[in-house]
Each structure stands twice: as C-alpha cells, then as structure tokens.
Scaffold this motif. Structure first.
Motif, short mmCIF file in Angstrom:
data_model
loop_
_atom_site.label_atom_id
_atom_site.label_comp_id
_atom_site.label_asym_id
_atom_site.label_seq_id
_atom_site.Cartn_x
_atom_site.Cartn_y
_atom_site.Cartn_z
N LEU A 1 35.63 29.70 34.59
CA LEU A 1 34.39 29.10 34.09
C LEU A 1 33.19 29.96 34.51
O LEU A 1 32.46 30.45 33.68
CB LEU A 1 34.24 27.69 34.64
N LYS A 2 33.02 30.12 35.81
CA LYS A 2 31.93 30.98 36.28
C LYS A 2 32.29 31.77 37.53
O LYS A 2 31.73 32.82 37.76
CB LYS A 2 30.65 30.18 36.51
N ASN A 3 33.24 31.28 38.28
CA ASN A 3 33.66 32.03 39.46
C ASN A 3 34.72 33.05 39.08
O ASN A 3 35.44 32.88 38.10
CB ASN A 3 34.24 31.08 40.51
N ASN A 4 34.82 34.10 39.86
CA ASN A 4 35.88 35.07 39.64
C ASN A 4 37.22 34.42 39.97
O ASN A 4 37.31 33.58 40.85
CB ASN A 4 35.65 36.30 40.51
N GLU A 5 38.24 34.81 39.25
CA GLU A 5 39.56 34.23 39.43
C GLU A 5 40.59 35.34 39.58
O GLU A 5 40.43 36.43 39.00
CB GLU A 5 39.94 33.36 38.22
N MET B 1 48.97 37.96 37.94
CA MET B 1 48.95 38.91 36.83
C MET B 1 47.68 39.75 36.81
O MET B 1 47.74 40.94 36.46
CB MET B 1 49.06 38.17 35.50
N ALA B 2 46.54 39.13 37.10
CA ALA B 2 45.28 39.83 36.87
C ALA B 2 44.14 39.16 37.63
O ALA B 2 44.31 38.11 38.24
CB ALA B 2 44.97 39.80 35.36
N SER B 3 42.98 39.83 37.55
CA SER B 3 41.74 39.26 38.06
C SER B 3 40.75 39.14 36.92
O SER B 3 40.75 39.97 35.99
CB SER B 3 41.14 40.14 39.15
N LEU B 4 39.92 38.12 36.98
CA LEU B 4 38.90 37.89 35.98
C LEU B 4 37.55 37.89 36.67
O LEU B 4 37.33 37.08 37.59
CB LEU B 4 39.14 36.56 35.25
N ILE B 5 36.69 38.79 36.23
CA ILE B 5 35.34 38.88 36.79
C ILE B 5 34.37 38.43 35.70
O ILE B 5 34.34 39.01 34.62
CB ILE B 5 35.01 40.33 37.20
N ILE B 6 33.59 37.39 35.99
CA ILE B 6 32.62 36.87 35.05
C ILE B 6 31.23 37.15 35.60
O ILE B 6 30.95 36.86 36.77
CB ILE B 6 32.82 35.35 34.83
N THR B 7 30.36 37.71 34.78
CA THR B 7 29.01 38.02 35.25
C THR B 7 28.24 36.75 35.55
O THR B 7 28.57 35.66 35.06
CB THR B 7 28.23 38.85 34.22
N GLU B 8 27.20 36.89 36.35
CA GLU B 8 26.46 35.71 36.79
C GLU B 8 25.85 34.94 35.62
O GLU B 8 25.80 33.71 35.63
CB GLU B 8 25.37 36.14 37.77
N ASP B 9 25.39 35.68 34.61
CA ASP B 9 24.81 35.00 33.44
C ASP B 9 25.88 34.52 32.46
O ASP B 9 25.57 33.90 31.45
CB ASP B 9 23.80 35.89 32.72
N ARG B 10 27.14 34.81 32.76
CA ARG B 10 28.32 34.40 32.00
C ARG B 10 28.36 35.00 30.60
O ARG B 10 29.15 34.57 29.77
CB ARG B 10 28.42 32.87 31.92
N LYS B 11 27.57 36.02 30.33
CA LYS B 11 27.55 36.58 28.99
C LYS B 11 28.62 37.65 28.80
O LYS B 11 28.83 38.13 27.67
CB LYS B 11 26.17 37.14 28.68
N SER B 12 29.29 38.02 29.84
CA SER B 12 30.38 38.97 29.69
C SER B 12 31.38 38.79 30.82
O SER B 12 31.09 38.14 31.84
CB SER B 12 29.87 40.41 29.66
#
Lengths: 113, 111
Positions: free
Chosen positions: B51-55, B59-70
């Motif tokens: 949703l907004k925190n990195n996960e 399998m992988a890592s997901l990095i979400i920018t603070e503004d959530r636009k990318s």
C-alpha cells in the motif's frame, strides 16, 4: 501451496461445438475467475464467482457462460464455439478477504477450427 | 484501462539485481500496488503487493515512493528462471474494480 488445475493444456474443437473448460482449486478459496489472454490484448476477465452458484460478468462475457456448483470447481462453457474464441484461457482463485492476490492455473490453449 | 506505465523490456545479468520500475501517478489513497509475473506458456504468478510501506518476501522486494506515484520491484539476485513478463497493477482490493493486466515489462535475464 495453492494449486489451481485446469482440465486440459491444449484443446482443439470445431466451430459450433459446445466446449467445457474445467478449473479446480484446492485451497478453499471463495473467489474464482476466468480470463482469456490474446497477443496484444493482455488478460481480459470473462466471468468471476465469489461464492457457490454466484457469478458476475467480467469485461467480455459475450459468448460464454459459467457454472459453479461446488466451491472448488468453476466451469467455463462455450455454448457454440467460434473461431474468434481461439485463445489461451486462464483460471484463477483467491480468498474473499484478499481478492486481488490471485493464484492462476497453467492455462488451456483452445483452438477452434 | 491499465493505470500503470512500465518499460516494454529490460535486460539483466544473471546474479545481479533486477530493478523493474512502474509509474502509477493517478493512484488513489485506498489502492494497492500488485506485481505479478508470467513465465512463457504458464499462468501469471503473484509476487508481492503493498500500500505505502516497502514490502519484502521470499521472491522480491517492493519499494513504493513516498508520494506513491511510482514503485520498483527488486529481484535481488536474478536467475535465468526469472525471465518473464512482469505486470505492475493498481487495484482497489476487489471493490468495483478488477485486476487489470497491462502489457507489462519483458525481463530477460542473460547468462
């Protein structure tokens, strides 16, 4: 691990035939989905079901019907197959509480001659 | 209509990290970012979502920018078996919207 199985990997049918594609999942998922995948068009949702005997139309339901008599089984029916229904058909399932984490079967490549 | 923009293709050397970007500038506050992949001739496979925190998972890592636009999907040590089409999807957790698979990024891992 979640397992979603589909009755056939490859299927060849003739125009006008009635076609049944079967999907079975073994993880007690409430939701089940049928997609088709075509080059350049991506995956498109045909029908989905969120409970036994319940069904909802997806984006391209025309020419298809579905049946969900048991929780683990979701069938896609082509009443009268046409050549434009030649495609890869993918079944998926998910939990009601996490509907977008979907687990897919291996797909059935259907050719209608 | 896909709400995401991804590069058409990327290459990565085996053993190196693969960083797959995704733009989702119109994401709304209750929408999640999902990643799936599809290996040739197989059904799509769920990788991760956030949703907004990195996960991070196995399998992988997901990095979400603070503004959530990318966001960026990271495969830390890519192998040849990671060659696949990777789909970034924005979804409202099964509300009135459904998962919409766009064209994805074809990742090729080279030996």
């Amino acid at each position: 691990d979640v397992k979603v199985t589909q009755s056939s990997r490859y299927l060849v049918k003739r125009t006008g035939e009635k076609v049944f594609l079967e999907c079975v999942q073994d993880m007690d998922h409430e939701n089940m989905f049928w997609y088709r995948q075509d080059p350049g068009l991506g995956l498109r949702l045909i029908y989905f079901s969120y409970d036994v005997k319940m069904k909802e139309k997806g984006d391209i339901p025309e020419g298809y019907s579905v049946s969900r008599e048991k929780k683990e089984r979701f069938s896609l029916i082509l009443e009268s197959a046409s050549t434009n229904q030649t495609s890869m058909y993918l079944c998926a399932s998910s939990l009601a509480g996490n509907p977008d984490t979907q687990y897919f079967g291996p797909g059935t490549r259907l050719t209608v001659l | 209509d896909a709400k995401t923009t991804q590069p058409t293709s990327m290459d990565c050397a085996e053993g190196r990290a693969a960083n797959l970007p995704c733009n989702h500038s119109t994401i709304s506050g209750n929408e999640y970012v999902y990643w799936y992949r599809q290996i040739h001739s197989q059904g799509p496979q769920y990788i991760i979502h956030g949703l907004k925190n990195n996960e991070t998972n196995e399998m992988a890592s997901l990095i979400i920018t603070e503004d959530r636009k990318s966001s960026t999907l990271i495969l830390p040590h890519a192998t040849l078996r990671d060659t696949a089409v990777y789909y970034c999807i924005v979804s409202g957790q099964g509300g009135s919207e459904k998962l919409v698979f766009g064209k994805g990024t074809k990742l090729t891992v080279n030996p």
